[in-house]
Motif scaffolding. Structure first.
Motif, PDB file in Angstrom:
ATOM      1  N   GLU A 188      22.391 -32.087 -24.181  1.00 58.66           N
ATOM      2  CA  GLU A 188      23.453 -31.766 -23.239  1.00 58.66           C
ATOM      3  C   GLU A 188      22.847 -31.760 -21.841  1.00 58.66           C
ATOM      4  O   GLU A 188      21.740 -31.280 -21.640  1.00 58.66           O
ATOM      5  CB  GLU A 188      24.023 -30.375 -23.504  1.00 58.66           C
ATOM      6  N   VAL A 189      23.590 -32.272 -20.880  1.00 59.37           N
ATOM      7  CA  VAL A 189      23.125 -32.296 -19.497  1.00 59.37           C
ATOM      8  C   VAL A 189      24.090 -31.482 -18.642  1.00 59.37           C
ATOM      9  O   VAL A 189      25.295 -31.743 -18.643  1.00 59.37           O
ATOM     10  CB  VAL A 189      23.037 -33.740 -18.969  1.00 59.37           C
ATOM     11  N   THR A 190      23.565 -30.479 -17.949  1.00 57.04           N
ATOM     12  CA  THR A 190      24.388 -29.644 -17.071  1.00 57.04           C
ATOM     13  C   THR A 190      23.793 -29.632 -15.674  1.00 57.04           C
ATOM     14  O   THR A 190      22.596 -29.896 -15.487  1.00 57.04           O
ATOM     15  CB  THR A 190      24.473 -28.198 -17.596  1.00 57.04           C
ATOM     16  N   ASP A 191      24.636 -29.335 -14.666  1.00 55.98           N
ATOM     17  CA  ASP A 191      24.124 -29.247 -13.307  1.00 55.98           C
ATOM     18  C   ASP A 191      23.508 -27.870 -13.081  1.00 55.98           C
ATOM     19  O   ASP A 191      23.488 -27.019 -13.986  1.00 55.98           O
ATOM     20  CB  ASP A 191      25.209 -29.581 -12.280  1.00 55.98           C
ATOM     21  N   ALA A 192      23.026 -27.640 -11.855  1.00 57.95           N
ATOM     22  CA  ALA A 192      22.323 -26.395 -11.560  1.00 57.95           C
ATOM     23  C   ALA A 192      23.227 -25.177 -11.733  1.00 57.95           C
ATOM     24  O   ALA A 192      22.752 -24.074 -11.983  1.00 57.95           O
ATOM     25  CB  ALA A 192      21.759 -26.441 -10.145  1.00 57.95           C
ATOM     26  N   GLY A 193      24.546 -25.385 -11.610  1.00 55.72           N
ATOM     27  CA  GLY A 193      25.488 -24.286 -11.770  1.00 55.72           C
ATOM     28  C   GLY A 193      25.936 -24.069 -13.190  1.00 55.72           C
ATOM     29  O   GLY A 193      26.782 -23.207 -13.452  1.00 55.72           O
ATOM     30  N   GLY A 194      25.407 -24.854 -14.135  1.00 53.39           N
ATOM     31  CA  GLY A 194      25.768 -24.703 -15.533  1.00 53.39           C
ATOM     32  C   GLY A 194      26.975 -25.507 -15.958  1.00 53.39           C
ATOM     33  O   GLY A 194      27.435 -25.374 -17.096  1.00 53.39           O
ATOM     34  N   ARG A 195      27.519 -26.361 -15.067  1.00 54.48           N
ATOM     35  CA  ARG A 195      28.687 -27.177 -15.412  1.00 54.48           C
ATOM     36  C   ARG A 195      28.252 -28.341 -16.289  1.00 54.48           C
ATOM     37  O   ARG A 195      27.331 -29.078 -15.965  1.00 54.48           O
ATOM     38  CB  ARG A 195      29.354 -27.695 -14.141  1.00 54.48           C
TER      39      ARG A 195
END
Length: 230
Positions: free
Chosen positions: A35-42
């Protein structure tokens, strides 16, 4: 910690929740689903991690994505993978930039930790579903509620009593405009809610690559539809 240090020759003694065995681990993780998420956890997308070389790799995306492929600047991301063999989650960080054909180049990739965590993002739901057993006293189709779902499993609520290890075919329609999904499932955890109500943590069995991709796409589509409505 670089990937070479983590998967290559043994170095100093690892911390209790981390493991640096040898190149055998590299074979597990080089093809792992992540899974790939951005720095904000999105959540951005789900992919397969391939081509590991030093602190570089590629992400072969197979879910829909919420980030533009026209992204020019390297995007900092968190990457969480899961080893089915060892039942362990692997947490990584890196920078990604898009390549053609839904591939992302990863640089500055490093492993942060390894832990006994759930494998993948779970989408909370409350959807009508059915569970069908093909043998035993519980044989037949029973109504249930899908409470959450991930690529690897689901939680269902039911008034029917199942037991740890029971296997059934779970059928559910995550979106009205998409075909019904059917997953062969096994009960791994039983929670009694009182008054004849139960919740069951289940894992999916015998899923093909195509099955996993279809479930992933449906989960992402359902999540996107929920965000649109809110």
């Amino acid at each position: 910690m670089s990937l070479f240090d983590f998967f290559g020759k043994k170095s100093a003694a690892p911390q209790p929740e981390e493991r640096a065995d040898d190149a055998e681990e590299l074979e597990v993780y080089s093809g792992m689903r992540v899974e790939v998420t951005d720095a904000g956890g999105r959540m951005l997308f789900v992919a397969k991690l391939l081509g590991l070389h030093g602190n570089q790799a590629q992400l072969h995306q197979y879910s829909e994505t919420s980030v533009s492929h026209e992204q020019e600047e390297p995007l900092p991301v968190n990457i969480r993978g899961y080893s089915d063999r060892d039942r362990k989650a692997v947490y990584m960080e890196g920078l990604i930039v898009p390549l053609p054909k839904n591939i992302w180049a990863v640089t500055e990739l490093r492993v942060c930790r390894v832990a006994n965590d759930r494998a993948f993002f779970r989408l909370d739901t409350d959807i009508a579903a059915t569970a069908t057993m093909f043998s035993g006293l519980g044989m037949g189709e029973k109504a249930c509620r899908l409470l959450n779902i991930s690529i690897g499993g689901a939680c269902i609520g039911s008034e029917f009593r199942y037991h740890e290890g029971d296997k059934f075919l779970l059928k559910v329609k995550l979106l009205a405009d998409r075909p019904e999904s059917a997953m062969f499932s096994q009960v791994m955890r039983v929670i009694e809610r009182g008054e004849g109500k139960y919740e069951y943590g289940c894992r999916f069995l015998e899923l093909t690559e195509e099955d996993q991709e279809r479930i992933t796409q449906n989960i992402f589509a359902a999540q996107r539809e929920r965000r649109r409505r809110s």
